[in-house]
Design an enzyme around this catalytic site. Sequence first.
Site, short mmCIF file in Angstrom:
data_model
loop_
_atom_site.label_atom_id
_atom_site.label_comp_id
_atom_site.label_asym_id
_atom_site.label_seq_id
_atom_site.Cartn_x
_atom_site.Cartn_y
_atom_site.Cartn_z
N LEU A 1 0.82 -1.21 0.00
CA LEU A 1 0.00 0.00 0.00
C LEU A 1 0.86 1.26 0.00
CD1 LEU A 1 -2.74 -1.13 2.55
CD2 LEU A 1 -2.92 -1.05 0.05
N GLY A 2 1.87 1.27 -0.86
CA GLY A 2 2.64 2.49 -1.06
C GLY A 2 1.84 3.47 -1.89
N LYS A 3 2.51 4.46 -2.47
CA LYS A 3 1.79 5.49 -3.24
C LYS A 3 1.00 4.89 -4.39
CE LYS A 3 5.26 9.00 -2.23
NZ LYS A 3 6.42 9.73 -2.78
N MET A 4 1.62 3.94 -5.09
CA MET A 4 0.92 3.31 -6.21
C MET A 4 -0.19 2.39 -5.71
SD MET A 4 2.28 4.34 -9.10
CE MET A 4 1.90 3.07 -10.30
N SER B 1 2.50 2.11 -15.72
CA SER B 1 3.07 3.44 -15.93
C SER B 1 2.02 4.51 -15.65
CB SER B 1 3.55 3.59 -17.38
OG SER B 1 4.06 4.89 -17.61
N GLY B 2 2.50 5.65 -15.17
CA GLY B 2 1.61 6.78 -14.91
C GLY B 2 1.78 7.37 -13.53
N GLY B 3 2.62 6.72 -12.70
CA GLY B 3 2.84 7.24 -11.36
C GLY B 3 1.61 7.14 -10.49
N LYS C 1 7.70 -2.65 -20.01
CA LYS C 1 7.78 -1.55 -19.04
C LYS C 1 9.22 -1.13 -18.81
CE LYS C 1 6.30 1.30 -15.79
NZ LYS C 1 7.46 1.63 -14.97
N HIS D 1 10.19 0.98 -21.71
CA HIS D 1 9.46 2.24 -21.52
C HIS D 1 10.25 3.18 -20.62
CE1 HIS D 1 6.99 4.61 -18.71
NE2 HIS D 1 6.16 4.84 -19.71
N ASN D 2 10.75 2.64 -19.50
CA ASN D 2 11.48 3.49 -18.57
C ASN D 2 12.82 3.93 -19.14
OD1 ASN D 2 9.31 2.80 -16.95
ND2 ASN D 2 10.56 2.67 -15.11
N GLU E 1 12.02 6.71 -21.34
CA GLU E 1 11.70 7.85 -20.46
C GLU E 1 12.98 8.57 -20.04
OE1 GLU E 1 10.75 7.54 -15.93
OE2 GLU E 1 8.93 7.04 -17.06
N TYR E 2 14.03 7.82 -19.73
CA TYR E 2 15.31 8.43 -19.34
C TYR E 2 15.80 9.36 -20.45
CZ TYR E 2 16.53 5.63 -15.18
OH TYR E 2 16.58 5.07 -13.93
N ARG F 1 22.86 10.65 -14.90
CA ARG F 1 22.26 10.50 -13.57
C ARG F 1 23.29 10.02 -12.55
NH1 ARG F 1 15.92 8.81 -13.76
NH2 ARG F 1 15.33 10.07 -15.57
#
Length: 307
Positions: free
Chosen positions: A8-11, A120-122, A170, A173-174, A177-178, A269
């Site tokens: 039950l984190g943010k996502m 994806s989508g935060g 995914k 995708h990331n 995104e970078y 990074r």
Amino acid sequence: MEVGYVGLGKMGANMVERLLEKGYRVVVYDRNREALRAMEQKGATIADSLSELAFAMTAPSVIWVMVPHTAVDDVLKELASRLAPGDTVIDGGNSPYRESMRRAKELAAAGIEFLDAGVSGGPAGARNGACIMAGGKPEVYARFERLFKDLAVEGGYARVGQAGAGHFVKMVHNGIEYGMMQALAEGFAVLRASPFGLDLAKVADLYGHRSVIESRLVDWLRNAYALSGQELEEVSGVVAQSGEGAWTAETAKELGVPVPVIEAALRFRLASAKDPGYTGKVLSALRNQFGGHDMKKQERAKEKVKA
């Protein structure tokens, strides 16, 4: 529809809240007691352990696991002994795709089905509709297509292949995104250094109106400027990286595919820890936006932009 949910984190919390609004019975477990109580107040059934969660489910059950990839094996090990043939586990976190392939085989030996779902989508996507990339057997995916549809934005879900394919798509995708974030950050660093005294928030807003680079990233950067000002003084120039960019670069090398843009973004990074700067601030500001940090401040920034 009934779903067990671990993590039950943010996502996770946002996805559970979305499912509750869709009329699902959701049985949740997390080691964080406050997170459990918060979900109970919203209508979820809470479990004090993974054993209790499995016991509370109606067979055949489906359990969505949303924990860091390093914790997935421990969760599955404890769950597997309490699940029955015909039950299904969905790993919705960012797990290495080869690990998902292995887990699918190991669970199949016990008659337990497995789907891997890249999300994806935060946190905002988890709450309002995410983009979901699923891997696994087509007949198992078909059984739970309604679940993916209810968690996704309209048109934003699909089975992309066998077990591991969801997390592979995914991962790439990331990596993409970078590269996109790096180009955007570098471009705005150049704009800032120009002799024209540009209003970067205004430029970001302008780019967001049907330009070729119009995107959610540009919108998030506009919001970041509204939140923190043009100099992004409160934002760190040291940029974190969560691993998927490195996984993409490593996999590309194994496949013999050159990915110089993604590799350069990854190197930046890593180097930012010793050499933070404005480009790093833009990257960190973007990560804060889609990562769900300071959500209340972000909402105020959005209202400021609208005004």
